[in-house]
Design a protein around this motif. Structure first.
Motif, PDB file in Angstrom:
ATOM      1  N   LEU A 150      25.287  10.598 -11.209  1.00  0.00           N
ATOM      2  CA  LEU A 150      24.299  11.114 -10.265  1.00  0.00           C
ATOM      3  C   LEU A 150      24.156  12.629 -10.386  1.00  0.00           C
ATOM      4  N   GLY A 151      25.269  13.311 -10.673  1.00  0.00           N
ATOM      5  CA  GLY A 151      25.187  14.759 -10.879  1.00  0.00           C
ATOM      6  C   GLY A 151      24.339  15.114 -12.081  1.00  0.00           C
ATOM      7  N   ALA A 152      24.470  14.349 -13.169  1.00  0.00           N
ATOM      8  CA  ALA A 152      23.635  14.592 -14.351  1.00  0.00           C
ATOM      9  C   ALA A 152      22.166  14.364 -14.029  1.00  0.00           C
ATOM     10  N   VAL A 153      21.882  13.304 -13.275  1.00  0.00           N
ATOM     11  CA  VAL A 153      20.491  13.041 -12.887  1.00  0.00           C
ATOM     12  C   VAL A 153      19.945  14.171 -12.027  1.00  0.00           C
ATOM     13  N   ALA A 154      20.759  14.663 -11.072  1.00  0.00           N
ATOM     14  CA  ALA A 154      20.303  15.755 -10.209  1.00  0.00           C
ATOM     15  C   ALA A 154      20.044  17.025 -11.016  1.00  0.00           C
TER      16      ALA A 154
END
Length: 303
Positions: free
Chosen positions: A280-284
């Protein structure tokens, strides 16, 4: 005249004598985005700590439970890191000056990687500092105990030396040898001798898992003589003790297996959650970078 490329960059042919293409990554922008991501995430986490502390009301006994605290802290930590990475990705893409969506995505992923690495280093330093402080405190405590023990030993040396002069060492040695002597007739042995041999045989029973038939009979005679009971009663009591010891060992093994299984399950769940948080951090970070990508119309870039 040779007009073909002397080298290729990004799948395009560069004519001879043409200037090389500039690098498509700005490390300054990536580092700035990573620092901003960590700073924003840390700031939001500190705000979460403040909010969590303000909910504690020991006077009115209205403090939320530990499970509620844990769930709330986990959600806040995830959201804070996502916001920080999104802002860092935006900053990196904006400062890089790129108008290419692929370049901005790569800048965002670079910010994501640097942000997690910096966070891991900071967390490791905090853990190492805590461990070092605990070790120093333990060393100071041990030093104080040693000093106190030395003072106590010095104070007791006078009375101890006087007592040693009154005790016959030869008598102490003979008493110890008598207590440890085994193998004689249980009826003729002293209570100390019987208890010493009983302890020896029981220890062998626990460590080896079983006793030879001769040792079992010997143990029964010792117990019968020590407690003044019939040999059959002694054997029955020993069987009860063995059954209880076996049940206890099985219960301990079962609990150890359950604890190991619970630990493995908790570790797997934690690993899955960490993986999900990193994903999710990579997506954000990528979304923030896409938002921060400069627009380009007809060969001109616009802010």
């Amino acid at each position: 005249m040779q007009s073909q490329a002397t080298g290729a960059t990004y799948g395009t042919v560069t004519p001879e004598g043409a200037p090389a293409l500039p690098p498509r990554i700005s490390w300054g922008a990536v580092l700035a985005g990573g620092v901003v991501a960590v700073a924003v995430g840390t700031m939001l986490n500190i705000l979460g700590v403040a909010i969590g502390a303000s909910t504690v009301d020991a006077t009115a006994a209205a403090t939320p439970g530990a499970s509620s605290f844990g769930i709330g802290a986990g959600i806040w930590l995830l959201v804070a890191n996502l916001i920080g990475l999104a802002v860092g990705g935006y900053v990196a893409a904006r400062l890089s000056g790129t108008a290419d969506s692929t370049d901005s995505v790569l800048h965002g992923l670079s910010v994501w990687a640097i942000g997690f690495l910096v966070s891991a280093v900071l967390l490791g330093n905090v853990i190492a500092g805590t461990a070092s402080t605990a070790a120093q405190g333990g060393a100071s405590l041990l030093g104080g105990l040693a000093q106190g023990a030395g003072s106590a030993a010095s104070a007791a040396s006078g009375p101890a030396s006087q007592l040693a002069q009154q005790v016959d060492p030869k008598a102490l040695v003979e008493r110890a040898q008598t207590a440890l002597r085994t193998g004689g007739d249980p009826g003729q042995m002293s209570s100390d001798q019987r208890n010493a041999e009983i302890a020896k045989l029981l220890t062998r029973r626990v460590t080896d898992g079983d006793l030879a038939q001769g040792d079992r009979e010997r143990l029964g005679r010792l117990v019968a003589a020590e407690y003044n009971i019939a040999p059959e009663e002694a054997q029955r009591r020993l069987q009860q003790v063995e059954q209880q010891a076996t049940q206890t060992a099985q219960e301990v093994e079962r609990r150890a297996r359950e604890a190991a299984d619970a630990t493995a399950t908790a570790g797997a769940v934690a690993a899955y959650w960490i993986f999900a948080a990193m994903l999710l951090g990579a997506v954000a970070a990528v979304l923030g970078a896409r938002i921060g990508t400069r627009s380009q119309v007809a060969g001109r870039r616009y802010a």
